[in-house]
Design a protein around this motif. Structure first.
Motif, PDB file in Angstrom:
ATOM      1  N   LEU A   1      13.847  61.963  46.088  1.00 31.22           N
ATOM      2  CA  LEU A   1      15.025  62.108  45.239  1.00 31.22           C
ATOM      3  C   LEU A   1      15.636  60.745  44.938  1.00 31.22           C
ATOM      4  O   LEU A   1      16.177  60.521  43.850  1.00 31.22           O
ATOM      5  CB  LEU A   1      16.054  63.001  45.934  1.00 31.22           C
ATOM      6  CG  LEU A   1      17.331  63.322  45.163  1.00 31.22           C
ATOM      7  CD1 LEU A   1      17.028  64.168  43.932  1.00 31.22           C
ATOM      8  CD2 LEU A   1      18.340  64.035  46.051  1.00 31.22           C
ATOM      9  N   ARG A   2      15.522  59.836  45.887  1.00 28.48           N
ATOM     10  CA  ARG A   2      16.121  58.508  45.717  1.00 28.48           C
ATOM     11  C   ARG A   2      15.236  57.586  44.876  1.00 28.48           C
ATOM     12  O   ARG A   2      15.728  56.881  43.990  1.00 28.48           O
ATOM     13  CB  ARG A   2      16.367  57.864  47.088  1.00 28.48           C
ATOM     14  CG  ARG A   2      16.971  56.465  47.009  1.00 28.48           C
ATOM     15  CD  ARG A   2      17.238  55.859  48.377  1.00 28.48           C
ATOM     16  NE  ARG A   2      16.006  55.753  49.152  1.00 28.48           N
ATOM     17  CZ  ARG A   2      15.745  56.471  50.250  1.00 28.48           C
ATOM     18  NH1 ARG A   2      16.634  57.338  50.691  1.00 28.48           N
ATOM     19  NH2 ARG A   2      14.607  56.317  50.897  1.00 28.48           N
TER      20      ARG A   2
ATOM     21  N   LYS B   1      12.183  63.271  40.870  1.00 24.03           N
ATOM     22  CA  LYS B   1      13.539  63.554  41.342  1.00 24.03           C
ATOM     23  C   LYS B   1      13.904  65.016  41.098  1.00 24.03           C
ATOM     24  O   LYS B   1      14.522  65.657  41.956  1.00 24.03           O
ATOM     25  CB  LYS B   1      14.537  62.637  40.635  1.00 24.03           C
ATOM     26  CG  LYS B   1      14.446  61.174  41.085  1.00 24.03           C
ATOM     27  CD  LYS B   1      15.441  60.296  40.349  1.00 24.03           C
ATOM     28  CE  LYS B   1      15.334  58.846  40.848  1.00 24.03           C
ATOM     29  NZ  LYS B   1      16.275  57.958  40.149  1.00 24.03           N
ATOM     30  N   LYS B   2      13.511  65.539  39.942  1.00 20.63           N
ATOM     31  CA  LYS B   2      13.809  66.947  39.663  1.00 20.63           C
ATOM     32  C   LYS B   2      13.026  67.872  40.598  1.00 20.63           C
ATOM     33  O   LYS B   2      13.561  68.875  41.080  1.00 20.63           O
ATOM     34  CB  LYS B   2      13.488  67.264  38.195  1.00 20.63           C
ATOM     35  CG  LYS B   2      14.527  66.746  37.215  1.00 20.63           C
ATOM     36  CD  LYS B   2      14.273  67.240  35.816  1.00 20.63           C
ATOM     37  CE  LYS B   2      15.363  66.769  34.860  1.00 20.63           C
ATOM     38  NZ  LYS B   2      16.653  67.463  35.088  1.00 20.63           N
TER      39      LYS B   2
ATOM     40  N   LEU C   1      23.578  60.100  41.506  1.00 20.80           N
ATOM     41  CA  LEU C   1      22.967  60.744  40.336  1.00 20.80           C
ATOM     42  C   LEU C   1      24.016  61.442  39.473  1.00 20.80           C
ATOM     43  O   LEU C   1      23.919  61.467  38.248  1.00 20.80           O
ATOM     44  CB  LEU C   1      21.911  61.755  40.793  1.00 20.80           C
ATOM     45  CG  LEU C   1      20.644  61.178  41.418  1.00 20.80           C
ATOM     46  CD1 LEU C   1      19.814  62.278  42.047  1.00 20.80           C
ATOM     47  CD2 LEU C   1      19.813  60.426  40.372  1.00 20.80           C
TER      48      LEU C   1
ATOM     49  N   GLU D   1       5.130  64.121  43.817  1.00 19.25           N
ATOM     50  CA  GLU D   1       5.825  65.075  42.949  1.00 19.25           C
ATOM     51  C   GLU D   1       5.254  66.483  43.115  1.00 19.25           C
ATOM     52  O   GLU D   1       6.002  67.468  43.242  1.00 19.25           O
ATOM     53  CB  GLU D   1       5.686  64.628  41.490  1.00 19.25           C
ATOM     54  CG  GLU D   1       6.441  63.354  41.159  1.00 19.25           C
ATOM     55  CD  GLU D   1       6.075  62.808  39.784  1.00 19.25           C
ATOM     56  OE1 GLU D   1       5.164  63.394  39.148  1.00 19.25           O
ATOM     57  OE2 GLU D   1       6.684  61.819  39.345  1.00 19.25           O
TER      58      GLU D   1
ATOM     59  N   THR E   1      22.252  68.291  40.815  1.00 21.69           N
ATOM     60  CA  THR E   1      23.071  67.672  41.862  1.00 21.69           C
ATOM     61  C   THR E   1      24.293  68.527  42.194  1.00 21.69           C
ATOM     62  O   THR E   1      24.643  68.687  43.367  1.00 21.69           O
ATOM     63  CB  THR E   1      23.522  66.264  41.439  1.00 21.69           C
ATOM     64  OG1 THR E   1      24.155  66.334  40.150  1.00 21.69           O
ATOM     65  CG2 THR E   1      22.348  65.316  41.346  1.00 21.69           C
TER      66      THR E   1
END
Length: 658
Positions: free
Chosen positions: A484-485, A492-493, A524, A452, A536
């Motif tokens: 991201l997955r 993910k952010k 997403l 991250e 997204t």
């Protein structure tokens, strides 16, 4: 020329390839240090703004209609004319340009008119280019339209001074003040400048009409007078024009200063080189004066500066010092800083930082881990600490620890780099220390927290446009897509913000699409629990302007989710959803997408958005409504024709076929 045009009409793809190549050549031309620098730089800047259009056309797989190809042939000719004029400004004689003032002005006017007329003929609605690029091209077109009304290159004082000195006999004495003005305005301030001007003069005059012998003699004599005057002002310049008269063993051999060591503004050896937002390096004092005078552009490239921060170019300063020492020259001393002071940490904190940095080099894993952890916390606290830690030499040592097998040490190291990158001056230090491969390694193999923070670090340093390219080329995009997955919500952010920033650069869009980012984004988007709609949609909007991105979005069946976003999303989300749909509803599958969008009730949503949306949302909605209306009209015509054919009456008298 007619044969070339006929060939171009047949092969639109080849024409686009040549236009993209011409645009790249134009972008590579720079350094217009002559009396008409502003005019050349303005033309160059406008031409560079056209380059994204050619790149998008080159990358698009959609066929180019014959009518569009005809207009692009005219634009290609205008590009060629502009390229030749810019080459003249870059390589041509400064003296000749001024003496031939009327011809130079006429050429600028001709090229400006040619470009304006060619751009006015381009049928944008037939070309697969993004709305952002189209708006940019239309802005450039408007600039050329205004420019052709006021092409003004007259510097009467310069022309008068030059003509007066040029027409004097070879043994006449020219007023020193005149020579001083000529040297400054023509940028003939160094031996290198004078050499280049001598070569350019010879090449241009020989290629011109008139009497080359007489012109060369008079111009060369004028150039010699300027050179002699400059030597009286600066005896250290040397006398390169006399070298050929001396025996080889008696010739002076002063070291030749690399051009990269000179400030583009002052042309002097840089003492305190700094980097501006465009990536160009200047002497700090010179660029500060430029900015204080109210300028907001880069003097060399004429690009608008996204910010006015100045990053010390420590690498170049080190090279300058090494070159000076190798050539027996006293290294330049950095001037004492005045005005706004840089952040500094206390003597106690400084001593602590030095101790921690020394521990980073320890062979003990425990020492490395504890030092990285403490530096991570210190860098988080204040700008003063971030500067102090960087200047103590911590960054290269932290970069080395990115490849350690100790999970905690690696985590502390990458997070320390993230915290250090918040201070603007440290971004370049992190890049030049070779950190990106190590950050990518952590992004692939580190703990979730380390991954991250690696993603957040890439976002932080990619704020500088040039670094977007480097980060993309060093393989950062696939592991960001993986995060991201499979990452945590925060991961993910972090991955999404980094990907968005990197994909602003056109060359990274294809990399992201090929790494499989689109199906993940669409997934997403369809998951209300993910809380990722804004991120997204923003990424999908910029990817949809790329041909591969548009195809991937269509394959992922994103259209229903995009319509839903327009129905219930925030104003910003509606904008991005409409922008994405606008790209989907163009090209080969536009009929299919328009039909599906109509079935989902898009027209009513667009009409509401066109009335009550944001300014950008209104524009996107209006463009989509126009395409929907055209589609519905074509559908109505097709149905009427089918009904007429079934009834045995192929042509209804009251029907207007188009």
């Amino acid at each position: 020329m007619a044969e070339e045009e006929a060939t171009a009409v047949v092969d639109g793809r080849a024409l686009v390839e040549r236009m993209a190549e011409a645009a790249e050549e134009i972008s590579a031309i720079s350094d217009y240090r002559n009396a008409y620098r502003k005019q050349f730089c303005d033309l160059s800047r406008r031409m560079k703004l056209l380059e994204p259009m050619f790149q998008e056309l080159k990358e698009s797989k959609d066929p180019i209609p014959e009518q569009a190809v005809r207009s692009l042939v005219l634009l290609k000719r205008a590009l060629d004319s502009a390229r030749e004029l810019l080459r003249l400004g870059n390589e041509g004689s400064k003296i000749f340009l001024v003496l031939e003032r009327e011809k130079t002005t006429k050429r600028f006017l001709e090229v400006t008119v040619q470009l304006e007329q060619a751009l006015s003929e381009v049928p944008f609605n037939m070309l697969n280019i993004s709305d952002e690029v189209r708006e940019q091209v239309e802005l450039v077109h408007a600039q050329f339209k205004r420019a052709k009304e006021r092409v003004d290159m007259n510097d009467m004082d310069l022309h008068r001074d030059l003509l007066s000195a040029y027409n004097m006999s070879t043994d006449a004495n020219v007023d020193p003040s005149t020579l001083h003005r000529l040297a400054e305005k023509l940028q003939l301030l160094t031996i290198s400048d004078l050499k280049q001007e001598s070569l350019a003069l010879h090449e241009m005059v020989v290629a011109s009409d008139g009497d080359p012998g007489e012109i060369i003699e008079k111009m060369s004599m004028l150039l010699k007078k300027v050179k002699d005057f400059m030597q009286t002002q600066n005896p250290e310049m040397g006398t390169p024009t006399n070298k050929g008269l001396l025996p080889s063993n008696e010739r002076a051999k002063p070291p030749v200063m690399p051009d990269d060591f000179r400030c583009p503004i002052s042309l002097e050896l840089m003492k305190d080189p700094v980097i501006v937002a465009t990536g160009q390096t200047y002497e700090r004092e010179s660029i500060e004066k430029w900015l204080q005078a109210g300028h907001d552009t880069c003097p060399k490239t004429q690009q608008r500066l996204s910010n006015k921060s100045l990053t010390p170019n420590y690498v170049l300063r080190s090279l300058i010092v090494q070159w000076c020492e190798a050539n027996g020259i006293d290294p330049p001393k950095r001037p004492a800083r005045t005005g706004k002071s840089r952040p500094t940490c206390s003597s106690g904190e400084h001593a602590k930082v030095l101790d921690l940095v020394s521990k980073l080099s320890s062979r003990s894993t425990d020492n490395q881990q504890s030092a990285a952890a403490e530096l991570r916390l210190l860098a988080r606290r204040s700008a003063e600490n971030r500067l102090c830690i960087a200047e103590a030499g911590a960054i290269p040592l932290l970069v080395k620890l990115l490849s350690t097998l100790d999970v905690l040490t690696q985590e502390h190291a990458v997070t320390a780099l993230l915290n250090l990158s918040i201070f603007e001056d440290n971004k370049e230090k992190i890049i030049i220390s070779g950190a990106v491969p190590g950050i990518v390694h952590v992004l692939r193999r580190g703990s979730m927290e380390a991954r991250e923070n690696a993603a957040a670090t890439l976002f932080s340093i990619s704020v500088v446009d040039d670094y977007k390219i480097r980060i993309g080329n060093l393989g950062a995009i696939p592991p960001l897509v993986s995060l991201l997955r499979e990452g945590s919500p925060r991961g993910k952010k972090d991955a999404a913000t980094a990907l968005f920033n990197l994909c602003i650069y056109q060359g990274n869009k294809g990399k992201a699409v090929r790494a499989g980012v689109v199906p993940i984004l669409v997934g997403l988007l369809m998951d209300p629990e993910a809380g990722m709609m804004e991120e997204t949609l923003a990424i999908l909007a910029i990817l949809s302007s790329h041909s591969e991105g548009k195809a991937a979005i269509a394959a992922a069946e994103a259209l229903p989710a995009l319509v839903e976003a327009i129905k219930s999303g925030s104003p910003r989300n509606k904008e991005n959803a409409a922008a994405t749909l606008l790209h989907l509803c163009s090209g080969e599958q536009q009929q299919q997408h328009l039909a599906e969008a109509h079935e989902k009730g898009l027209m009513g949503l667009l009409q509401e958005m066109a009335e009550n949306g944001t300014d950008r949302g209104k524009r996107k909605a209006a463009q989509l409504i126009q395409r929907m209306n055209r589609f519905l009209e074509q559908k109505r015509v097709a149905q009427a024709q089918a009904l007429a054919k079934q009834s045995g009456n192929p042509a209804s008298p009251d029907f207007d076929y188009r």
